[in-house]
Design a protein around this motif. Sequence first.
Motif, PDB file in Angstrom:
ATOM      1  N   PRO A 321      24.150  38.846  21.873  1.00  0.00           N
ATOM      2  CA  PRO A 321      23.539  37.938  22.162  1.00  0.00           C
ATOM      3  C   PRO A 321      22.825  38.210  23.256  1.00  0.00           C
ATOM      4  CG  PRO A 321      26.206  38.019  21.617  1.00  0.00           C
ATOM      5  CD  PRO A 321      25.743  39.548  20.812  1.00  0.00           C
ATOM      6  N   LYS A 322      22.750  38.084  23.777  1.00  0.00           N
ATOM      7  CA  LYS A 322      21.488  38.401  25.187  1.00  0.00           C
ATOM      8  C   LYS A 322      21.924  37.880  26.791  1.00  0.00           C
ATOM      9  CE  LYS A 322      17.408  36.631  28.113  1.00  0.00           C
ATOM     10  NZ  LYS A 322      15.816  35.675  28.386  1.00  0.00           N
ATOM     11  N   LYS A 323      22.770  37.590  27.095  1.00  0.00           N
ATOM     12  CA  LYS A 323      23.419  37.939  27.536  1.00  0.00           C
ATOM     13  C   LYS A 323      24.163  39.293  27.859  1.00  0.00           C
ATOM     14  CE  LYS A 323      28.656  36.235  26.393  1.00  0.00           C
ATOM     15  NZ  LYS A 323      29.222  35.304  26.860  1.00  0.00           N
ATOM     16  N   TYR A 324      24.670  39.231  26.964  1.00  0.00           N
ATOM     17  CA  TYR A 324      25.024  41.465  26.881  1.00  0.00           C
ATOM     18  C   TYR A 324      24.218  42.397  27.275  1.00  0.00           C
ATOM     19  CZ  TYR A 324      29.232  39.678  25.323  1.00  0.00           C
ATOM     20  OH  TYR A 324      29.937  38.335  24.875  1.00  0.00           O
ATOM     21  N   ALA A 325      23.125  42.374  27.296  1.00  0.00           N
ATOM     22  CA  ALA A 325      21.059  43.199  27.254  1.00  0.00           C
ATOM     23  C   ALA A 325      21.486  43.779  28.752  1.00  0.00           C
ATOM     24  CB  ALA A 325      20.139  42.918  26.706  1.00  0.00           C
ATOM     25  N   THR A 326      22.488  42.557  29.692  1.00  0.00           N
ATOM     26  CA  THR A 326      21.684  43.511  30.890  1.00  0.00           C
ATOM     27  C   THR A 326      22.537  44.662  30.670  1.00  0.00           C
ATOM     28  OG1 THR A 326      20.211  41.656  32.294  1.00  0.00           O
ATOM     29  CG2 THR A 326      21.148  43.111  33.519  1.00  0.00           C
ATOM     30  N   VAL A 327      23.990  44.428  30.400  1.00  0.00           N
ATOM     31  CA  VAL A 327      25.079  45.283  30.714  1.00  0.00           C
ATOM     32  C   VAL A 327      24.965  46.665  30.132  1.00  0.00           C
ATOM     33  CG1 VAL A 327      27.398  44.654  30.279  1.00  0.00           C
ATOM     34  CG2 VAL A 327      26.572  42.957  31.067  1.00  0.00           C
ATOM     35  N   LEU A 339      30.134  44.184  34.485  1.00  0.00           N
ATOM     36  CA  LEU A 339      30.266  43.197  33.737  1.00  0.00           C
ATOM     37  C   LEU A 339      30.215  41.509  34.377  1.00  0.00           C
ATOM     38  CD1 LEU A 339      33.142  43.344  31.129  1.00  0.00           C
ATOM     39  CD2 LEU A 339      31.192  43.198  30.733  1.00  0.00           C
ATOM     40  N   SER A 340      29.741  41.767  35.816  1.00  0.00           N
ATOM     41  CA  SER A 340      29.585  40.758  36.727  1.00  0.00           C
ATOM     42  C   SER A 340      28.242  40.248  36.695  1.00  0.00           C
ATOM     43  CB  SER A 340      29.555  41.005  38.723  1.00  0.00           C
ATOM     44  OG  SER A 340      28.502  42.615  38.586  1.00  0.00           O
ATOM     45  N   VAL A 341      26.940  40.774  36.347  1.00  0.00           N
ATOM     46  CA  VAL A 341      25.880  40.076  36.017  1.00  0.00           C
ATOM     47  C   VAL A 341      26.132  39.064  34.190  1.00  0.00           C
ATOM     48  CG1 VAL A 341      24.636  42.023  36.263  1.00  0.00           C
ATOM     49  CG2 VAL A 341      25.148  41.644  34.187  1.00  0.00           C
TER      50      VAL A 341
END
Length: 410
Positions: A321-327, A339-341
Amino acid sequence: MGANASNYPHSCSPRVGGNSQAQQTFIGTSSYSQQGYGCESKLYSLDHGHEKPQDKKKRTSGLATLKKKFIKRRKSNRSADHAKQMRELLSGWGVRDVNALVEEYEGTSALKELSLQASLARPEARTLQKDMADLYEYKYCTDVDLIFQETCFPVHRAILAARCPFFKTLLSSSPEYGAEIIMDINTAGIDMPMFSALLHYLYTGEFGMEDSRFQNVDILVQLSEEFGTPNSLDVDMRGLFDYMCYYDVVLSFSSDSELVEAFGGNQNCLDEELKAHKAVISARSPFFRNLLQRRIRTGEEITDRTLRTPTRIILDESIIPKKYATVILHCMYTDVVDLSVLHCSPSVGSLSEVQALVAGKPNMTRAEEAMELYHIALFLEFNMLAQEETTVIRPACAAELSNSCLLPQS
């Protein structure tokens, strides 16, 4: 020692009466200080006459026992009375509430022991420094060649530019891919092994060889004047992640039905793509390294180099999932899981969240998100993220367990 009892102050003299030999032998012991004589707790041995060994042994054991009693008393005074505190806490509780508390303590203890055993069983995760050392040694995805003393050193433009002001200025004059740059170093005494050690230092923050010349202050001062003094590896890699200078790869996310459009290079999706560096993602993840090497074998990499466009990697959002890419990227550059992002912007929603809303399922808890990210780390073979994520999962699970438990009222 041949001393006489009369040589000591009157306040330290033994009391009259009793065994005279004992009076001459023990003067100023701790036993007199308890009777108000004010002497220090020392033992003066006056060698008058012959003393039986058994008498000496008795006195020694007696003093040791007395010392142990004093130490035990001091420790007991300093230590907290845990039994008293527990009695005060549990006063007024019912049997059922106390039993529930005991079961929770036992469960927490079992989880702690299980976590410890799991940490001991798994292999040590590779740190950023170790992966950067392998990156320099095995030359994954290099994009520029440095020529020094007729020797070629394939390197990574983004790493050197972020770590060293000298190379940032030098490489900006040759922006093309695969450029060959002849090195001209003014500092005297720099040979090929030492130049290689300097490059190793820029990649890892440590010199890769034991050379007495690195202990020479004059040479180090000259090198710092010519190349500049870099920050720590952590600081420079964090800056590389924040600003993404010289990025050469973008990560796109789509479902299966959108793959054709994504490969076509829809420019409307550029704002949703994430920038990165091939050097970093190939060094930290065997999954990305194998993917990039396969592109080189098939010739796709040559097309990107010819067009001078960053390589685009399409990721299936149902798997990553894209929401985990920055992490994930943040951990690759810093070895830190943040995980705050995940919930900082409404645009970071993933396909799994949309599917959950359509199915009427509630939003994922922090523990569920941490567990999903853990499985993604295993898929990417990014062990540092997987092991760091376990430190996030444990407190998240403990917090949810505490919220779900009915706490007794005292």
